[in-house]
Design a protein around this motif. Structure first.
Motif, PDB file in Angstrom:
ATOM      1  N   UNK A   1       0.820  -1.205   0.000  1.00  0.00           N
ATOM      2  CA  UNK A   1       0.000   0.000   0.000  1.00  0.00           C
ATOM      3  C   UNK A   1       0.857   1.259   0.000  1.00  0.00           C
ATOM      4  N   UNK A   2       1.939   1.241   0.775  1.00  0.00           N
ATOM      5  CA  UNK A   2       2.827   2.408   0.802  1.00  0.00           C
ATOM      6  C   UNK A   2       3.488   2.625  -0.552  1.00  0.00           C
ATOM      7  N   UNK A   3       4.042   1.551  -1.129  1.00  0.00           N
ATOM      8  CA  UNK A   3       4.724   1.696  -2.411  1.00  0.00           C
ATOM      9  C   UNK A   3       3.749   2.084  -3.524  1.00  0.00           C
ATOM     10  N   UNK A   4       2.552   1.534  -3.491  1.00  0.00           N
ATOM     11  CA  UNK A   4       1.548   1.892  -4.506  1.00  0.00           C
ATOM     12  C   UNK A   4       1.269   3.383  -4.471  1.00  0.00           C
ATOM     13  N   UNK A   5       1.115   3.928  -3.253  1.00  0.00           N
ATOM     14  CA  UNK A   5       0.835   5.356  -3.119  1.00  0.00           C
ATOM     15  C   UNK A   5       2.006   6.205  -3.603  1.00  0.00           C
ATOM     16  N   UNK A   6       3.221   5.782  -3.274  1.00  0.00           N
ATOM     17  CA  UNK A   6       4.400   6.526  -3.733  1.00  0.00           C
ATOM     18  C   UNK A   6       4.442   6.578  -5.252  1.00  0.00           C
TER      19      UNK A   6
ATOM     20  N   UNK B   1       7.390   1.718  12.095  1.00  0.00           N
ATOM     21  CA  UNK B   1       6.249   1.221  11.322  1.00  0.00           C
ATOM     22  C   UNK B   1       5.219   2.335  11.177  1.00  0.00           C
ATOM     23  N   UNK B   2       4.721   2.534   9.935  1.00  0.00           N
ATOM     24  CA  UNK B   2       3.732   3.577   9.663  1.00  0.00           C
ATOM     25  C   UNK B   2       2.562   3.006   8.871  1.00  0.00           C
ATOM     26  N   UNK B   3       1.469   3.785   8.803  1.00  0.00           N
ATOM     27  CA  UNK B   3       0.355   3.444   7.916  1.00  0.00           C
ATOM     28  C   UNK B   3       0.370   4.372   6.705  1.00  0.00           C
ATOM     29  N   UNK B   4      -0.669   4.296   5.869  1.00  0.00           N
ATOM     30  CA  UNK B   4      -0.689   5.103   4.640  1.00  0.00           C
ATOM     31  C   UNK B   4      -0.794   6.598   4.906  1.00  0.00           C
ATOM     32  N   UNK B   5      -1.196   6.983   6.106  1.00  0.00           N
ATOM     33  CA  UNK B   5      -1.240   8.401   6.472  1.00  0.00           C
ATOM     34  C   UNK B   5       0.087   8.893   7.038  1.00  0.00           C
TER      35      UNK B   5
ATOM     36  N   UNK C   1       1.706  11.786  15.933  1.00  0.00           N
ATOM     37  CA  UNK C   1       3.085  11.429  15.577  1.00  0.00           C
ATOM     38  C   UNK C   1       3.141  10.895  14.148  1.00  0.00           C
ATOM     39  N   UNK C   2       3.918  11.577  13.312  1.00  0.00           N
ATOM     40  CA  UNK C   2       4.053  11.234  11.895  1.00  0.00           C
ATOM     41  C   UNK C   2       5.523  10.984  11.579  1.00  0.00           C
ATOM     42  N   UNK C   3       5.759  10.196  10.531  1.00  0.00           N
ATOM     43  CA  UNK C   3       7.125   9.801  10.190  1.00  0.00           C
ATOM     44  C   UNK C   3       7.312   9.925   8.684  1.00  0.00           C
ATOM     45  N   UNK C   4       8.517  10.338   8.267  1.00  0.00           N
ATOM     46  CA  UNK C   4       8.802  10.509   6.843  1.00  0.00           C
ATOM     47  C   UNK C   4      10.239  10.104   6.530  1.00  0.00           C
ATOM     48  N   UNK C   5      10.460   9.700   5.273  1.00  0.00           N
ATOM     49  CA  UNK C   5      11.810   9.437   4.787  1.00  0.00           C
ATOM     50  C   UNK C   5      12.421   8.160   5.312  1.00  0.00           C
ATOM     51  N   UNK C   6      13.726   8.219   5.589  1.00  0.00           N
ATOM     52  CA  UNK C   6      14.487   7.035   5.953  1.00  0.00           C
ATOM     53  C   UNK C   6      14.097   6.451   7.306  1.00  0.00           C
TER      54      UNK C   6
END
Length: 519
Positions: A128-133, A457-461, A475-480
């Motif tokens: 799901x993450x890669x599809x969105x990217x 670990x994150x979700x699609x948001x 709490x949000x996470x981005x990148x590496x």
């Protein structure tokens, strides 16, 4: 009464000092950190924001710009004295079906690329993450174009697809010439040399960040949402070994400094699920004594020449180096790896050019006309990973490999070269170049580690998840710092992917953090 108040004040001050001392982030690599001296209770300063972004690479800057575009008051914290992190050294960004690809007549299929990523990672990535990217990657390129960012071309690295949108001026220019002015225009407050140390939590949700300013004061920022984009843990040898089992003896740390796992450690302390699928980004092979921009490094680390291990034996088809990351995997499978060239091969590389090169630093076909001089200098300087000998037997002794094995390996390899067929590992015949003419050169090569991938670990948001896979509010996470984008190996089959998902997760986390802050 006054005496009682004084005693109470002293007691509270002592509690604050103890609290601060106990909450410092264990990085395992403090000398890379811009953290000043431990602050005292009297040094505490405060600020307020809707969203705090921690980190200023592609992910962090994208998050800050998007959050501010949504009307949020944003503070961006950067532990180092400059913006950009690893993005400063990035050459380009992934995208599929982008405006530039269409303009250049480059045809790629998003669904096929997604399937290729699945296959490459053995389905260990989050689909799901890669599809969105991939779905939004063309929009991300347009977003950067609208900001003024310029791209030199769209190409590939090694054997990858043509998804690599090469920056004009590398990532350092993207960050400082375009993204920084955009962020400042939107009112983002940027604080350099201000490492974040701890998330402030209240009733199970984020309420801000504690940081340390460059003059040694504690900074407590109250905020409704925080985006962690700290660039991973590539400079933290202890975390690399714990999360990936890679040992420093086998790789060279080429990444930007300051990536010591701060975001991952802060998220873990707040209850986030960490360490499930983290890897180090081993991208090609290198000499520890040379820079990746040099001709000697391209010849030693990135050519499909003869490779032998600590026993003086071949162990793979060396043309695997076309797939940078697989080439790194191959040499990481051995205790030590040496590449071997003879004088004829040195001359051939100078006249015919590099086979693989290294990205945009040394492109394929570049004539390695500085190789001879760099070799002589390395030998004269007694570089510990460069060896020169008049005979194969002498070279074996200098490299420290078994002489009988090495002589047999070279003789067998030369026979393959003469017959035009590698009967051991099936290397493409056009890369079979004999090792016959002295002097001979050997090189102790290691994997080239640029950074780490994964950790939280994150979700699609782009919300951080706890051990029950539930979002930690605010709490949000981005990148590496994000889990879910790599299998066992960084996927260079779709070049520029780290910059691609850093931009996407940065933009997504920034938008969602701003919307959450408005609630």
């Amino acid at each position: 009464m006054r005496k009682g108040k004084k005693i109470l004040a002293l007691f509270l001050a002592l509690l604050v000092v103890i609290s601060i001392a106990g909450c410092s982030s264990p990085t395992g690599n403090e000398k890379q950190t811009a953290a000043p001296a431990t602050p005292t209770a009297m040094d505490t300063a405060t600020k307020q924001a809707d969203v705090v972004v921690v980190g200023s690479g592609m992910a962090g800057m994208s998050a800050a710009i998007e959050a501010a575009s949504q009307g949020a008051k944003v503070i961006l914290l950067e532990k180092m004295g400059v913006l950009g992190g690893s993005t400063n050294h990035a050459e380009g960004m992934f995208a599929s079906e982008s405006p530039l690809q269409k303009k250049l007549g480059i045809t790629v299929n998003t669904e096929e690329l997604l399937r290729e990523e699945f296959n490459f990672s053995n389905y260990r990535v989050d689909g799901n993450l890669w599809k969105d990217v991939m779905k939004h990657s063309g929009e991300d390129i347009q977003w950067l174009l609208d900001m003024g960012v310029k791209f030199e071309t769209v190409t590939s690295t090694g054997a990858g697809a043509k998804t690599w949108h090469v920056y004009e001026g590398f990532g350092e220019k993207v960050i400082n010439a375009y993204m920084k002015p955009k962020a400042e225009k939107l009112g983002v407050e940027i604080l350099l040399e201000t490492p974040a140390k701890e998330l402030i939590m209240k009733d199970g949700q984020v309420a801000g960040v504690k940081a340390t300013t460059k003059d040694g004061k504690e900074l407590a920022i109250s905020a409704k949402a925080v985006v962690l984009a700290t660039g991973g843990f590539g400079n933290n040898e202890q975390m690399v070994k714990e999360f990936t089992h890679a040992t420093k003896e086998k790789y060279v740390d080429r990444g930007a400094p300051g990536h010591t796992g701060d975001g991952i450690n802060m998220a873990k302390a707040a209850g986030a699920l960490t360490g499930e699928r983290a890897i180090v980004m081993q991208l090609g092979n290198t000499l520890e004594s040379s820079f990746i921009t040099t001709h000697i490094n391209a010849a030693a680390g990135m050519e499909p020449s003869l490779w032998v291990n600590q026993d003086g034996k071949r162990f793979c088809n060396e043309d695997v180096i076309w797939y940078y990351t697989r080439g790194s995997n191959a040499i990481m499978s051995q205790y030590k790896t040496f590449t071997v060239l003879d004088s004829n091969e040195v001359k051939r590389l100078a006249t015919e050019g590099a086979t693989v090169g290294y990205g945009m630093y040394v492109t394929p076909g570049t004539k390695l006309d500085k190789l001879e001089a760099e070799l002589q200098k390395a030998v004269a300087d007694k570089a510990p990973d460069v060896f020169k000998a008049d005979t194969i037997e002498e070279l074996a002794a200098k490299m420290g490999v078994d002489k009988a094995n090495f002589v047999e390996t070279v003789n067998t390899y030369n026979a393959f070269c003469a017959n035009g067929k590698d009967l051991d590992y099936g290397k493409n015949p056009k890369y079979l170049h004999a090792v016959k003419t002295g002097p001979f050169y050997g090189f102790r090569v290691k994997a080239n580690n640029l950074t780490s991938c994964g950790g939280i670990r994150i979700n699609e948001n782009c919300e951080a998840l706890n051990k029950d896979y539930q979002p930690i509010k605010g709490l949000y996470v981005a990148g590496m710092d994000c889990d879910g984008f790599t299998g066992d190996t960084y996927g260079l089959t779709i070049p520029g992917s780290a910059q691609g998902y850093s931009c996407y997760t940065g933009r997504t986390s920034g938008k969602n953090a701003a919307q959450y802050a408005k609630q």
